[in-house]
Scaffold this motif. Sequence first.
Motif, mmCIF file in Angstrom:
data_model
loop_
_atom_site.group_PDB
_atom_site.id
_atom_site.type_symbol
_atom_site.label_atom_id
_atom_site.label_comp_id
_atom_site.label_asym_id
_atom_site.label_seq_id
_atom_site.Cartn_x
_atom_site.Cartn_y
_atom_site.Cartn_z
ATOM 1 N N ALA A 1 0.818 -1.212 0.000
ATOM 2 C CA ALA A 1 0.000 0.000 0.000
ATOM 3 C C ALA A 1 0.849 1.258 0.000
ATOM 4 C CB ALA A 1 -0.937 -0.008 1.205
ATOM 5 N N GLU A 2 1.990 1.207 0.679
ATOM 6 C CA GLU A 2 2.857 2.377 0.739
ATOM 7 C C GLU A 2 3.451 2.700 -0.626
ATOM 8 O OE1 GLU A 2 5.787 1.827 3.724
ATOM 9 O OE2 GLU A 2 4.354 1.488 5.341
ATOM 10 N N LEU A 3 3.657 1.689 -1.452
ATOM 11 C CA LEU A 3 4.265 1.891 -2.762
ATOM 12 C C LEU A 3 3.222 2.149 -3.851
ATOM 13 C CD1 LEU A 3 6.875 -1.018 -2.645
ATOM 14 C CD2 LEU A 3 7.249 1.383 -2.057
ATOM 15 N N ALA A 4 2.045 1.573 -3.689
ATOM 16 C CA ALA A 4 1.052 1.610 -4.763
ATOM 17 C C ALA A 4 0.362 2.952 -4.899
ATOM 18 C CB ALA A 4 0.018 0.512 -4.547
ATOM 19 N N ASP A 5 0.159 3.652 -3.775
ATOM 20 C CA ASP A 5 -0.552 4.931 -3.772
ATOM 21 C C ASP A 5 -1.950 4.736 -4.378
ATOM 22 O OD1 ASP A 5 -0.859 7.620 -3.206
ATOM 23 O OD2 ASP A 5 -0.035 8.282 -5.118
ATOM 24 N N TRP A 6 -2.321 5.535 -5.403
ATOM 25 C CA TRP A 6 -3.672 5.457 -5.952
ATOM 26 C C TRP A 6 -3.912 4.190 -6.757
ATOM 27 C CZ3 TRP A 6 -4.433 5.114 -11.195
ATOM 28 C CH2 TRP A 6 -3.347 5.441 -12.015
ATOM 29 N N LEU A 7 -2.834 3.480 -7.117
ATOM 30 C CA LEU A 7 -3.006 2.231 -7.859
ATOM 31 C C LEU A 7 -3.460 1.083 -6.961
ATOM 32 C CD1 LEU A 7 0.088 2.233 -10.251
ATOM 33 C CD2 LEU A 7 -2.322 2.362 -10.909
ATOM 34 N N GLY B 1 -13.566 -5.425 -15.634
ATOM 35 C CA GLY B 1 -12.814 -4.255 -16.087
ATOM 36 C C GLY B 1 -13.464 -2.959 -15.641
ATOM 37 N N LEU B 2 -14.802 -2.914 -15.661
ATOM 38 C CA LEU B 2 -15.508 -1.731 -15.182
ATOM 39 C C LEU B 2 -15.271 -1.521 -13.690
ATOM 40 C CD1 LEU B 2 -17.517 0.554 -15.822
ATOM 41 C CD2 LEU B 2 -19.368 -1.036 -15.261
ATOM 42 N N ALA B 3 -15.216 -2.612 -12.928
ATOM 43 C CA ALA B 3 -14.945 -2.502 -11.496
ATOM 44 C C ALA B 3 -13.542 -1.952 -11.246
ATOM 45 C CB ALA B 3 -15.102 -3.870 -10.829
ATOM 46 N N VAL B 4 -12.575 -2.351 -12.068
ATOM 47 C CA VAL B 4 -11.217 -1.809 -11.942
ATOM 48 C C VAL B 4 -11.230 -0.305 -12.228
ATOM 49 C CG1 VAL B 4 -8.886 -1.862 -12.910
ATOM 50 C CG2 VAL B 4 -10.109 -4.007 -12.490
ATOM 51 N N ALA B 5 -11.949 0.110 -13.273
ATOM 52 C CA ALA B 5 -12.053 1.536 -13.592
ATOM 53 C C ALA B 5 -12.729 2.298 -12.458
ATOM 54 C CB ALA B 5 -12.816 1.717 -14.903
ATOM 55 N N TRP B 6 -13.768 1.696 -11.866
ATOM 56 C CA TRP B 6 -14.435 2.322 -10.718
ATOM 57 C C TRP B 6 -13.448 2.549 -9.580
ATOM 58 C CZ3 TRP B 6 -14.720 0.367 -5.781
ATOM 59 C CH2 TRP B 6 -15.566 1.015 -4.885
ATOM 60 N N VAL C 1 -10.246 3.049 -9.782
ATOM 61 C CA VAL C 1 -9.348 4.152 -10.111
ATOM 62 C C VAL C 1 -10.009 5.478 -9.738
ATOM 63 C CG1 VAL C 1 -8.208 5.400 -11.989
ATOM 64 C CG2 VAL C 1 -8.167 2.901 -11.943
ATOM 65 N N VAL C 2 -11.277 5.626 -10.111
ATOM 66 C CA VAL C 2 -12.016 6.860 -9.784
ATOM 67 C C VAL C 2 -12.134 7.011 -8.269
ATOM 68 C CG1 VAL C 2 -14.218 8.050 -10.003
ATOM 69 C CG2 VAL C 2 -13.278 6.793 -11.961
ATOM 70 N N TRP C 3 -12.450 5.914 -7.576
ATOM 71 C CA TRP C 3 -12.578 5.945 -6.106
ATOM 72 C C TRP C 3 -11.276 6.415 -5.478
ATOM 73 C CZ3 TRP C 3 -16.430 4.623 -2.483
ATOM 74 C CH2 TRP C 3 -15.984 4.487 -1.157
ATOM 75 N N ALA C 4 -10.138 5.907 -5.972
ATOM 76 C CA ALA C 4 -8.844 6.253 -5.392
ATOM 77 C C ALA C 4 -8.465 7.694 -5.635
ATOM 78 C CB ALA C 4 -7.766 5.313 -5.957
#
Length: 350
Positions: free
Chosen positions: A258-264, A338-343, A345-348
């Motif tokens: 988590a420390e390295l991933a940030d918004w990803l 794939g839509l859940a992954v995009a969601w 990204v927006v959430w982050a």
Amino acid sequence: MTPIVSGILVSTLPLLALGLIGPWRWRLPAATVLLIGALGAALGVGIIVPSDVWAVPQGLGMHGTLLTALLWTAFGAVARTAGPLRIAGPPWLVAMAMGAGLGEIAAAAILSAGASSPKGAARLALAAAGGGMIGRVGDPALLLVAADHPTVLVGLAPLGIAMAWIARPKAEDVVSTAPGNPVRAGVIGAVAVAALIPAVTPWALLGGVLGLGMLSQDGRGPVDLTSMGWQLCAMVLGMLAIVGGAAEQAAYGIEWGAELADWLGPPVLVLASGILTACTDSMAMAVFWSGAIDRSLGLDPMVMVPGLTAGIAAGGLGPLIAAGSVRAGLGIWALQLGLAVAWAVVWALL
């Protein structure tokens, strides 16, 4: 091989095997044999001892979580007798509403009985899976992983609607319909609304089981004992993976990353948990990741909960298995994940 590694392997490999036998016609007997073998192997390597059988849920601190899961499983099994709900609108909207109120598995099984083709059954099942992300009783991930996080439930609702719209079953996908039962629809609606309050959720599910049980004399279908038995096996295997140490290692890995991933972080969690859920089972993964979150002492749960919840809910193949249309629905399922992954990204980024 160290005892830690062997313990993790012995306790987690049965979950992967569970995913392999999921589409089988005789999956419940196979899951029962798998569960007995997994427990025997765990006893053999010392992960558990016979006296742990009754003490494990309390020792894991998950007795409340598992009780809720059991009630949800019973509710889904009894809800199968309800048949179609009286909801006006296009098929995708009806399927979405049934997934939200009955649970995605029960809704998929009911809807597929009137489908015109395997592709139509897949669309109906995946629209119900989208509906399972609306409210609390539709999917085990929302029920267990996001139980104490109402903001996640609210945030997932638009994703569920979008997933149901992507599946978008058409009128020609349904060849037979039966009139809805307004009394059953009222019971199911009351359960779905009451379950939104965390403290009331178990009682709402219990009331739904009792209410639908009393109305089952003129039921449109049988009590779904096969699905209930399957999910009980999945719950026990999920607990076994926690006892074997896999959940603690997973929590440690997420804390480190988590420390390295940030918004990803959230989209990676959605993709990873979605694929793992497709390879195993939604109920087992909901139990497993609930245990991992409890063991992540150095990380805010909200770093993990949104991504894991969305991944489990979008990645599960249970509705397609219930509809008997796994192959026909894999393309739409991949789009939904794939839509859940995009969601995420927006959430982050918000």
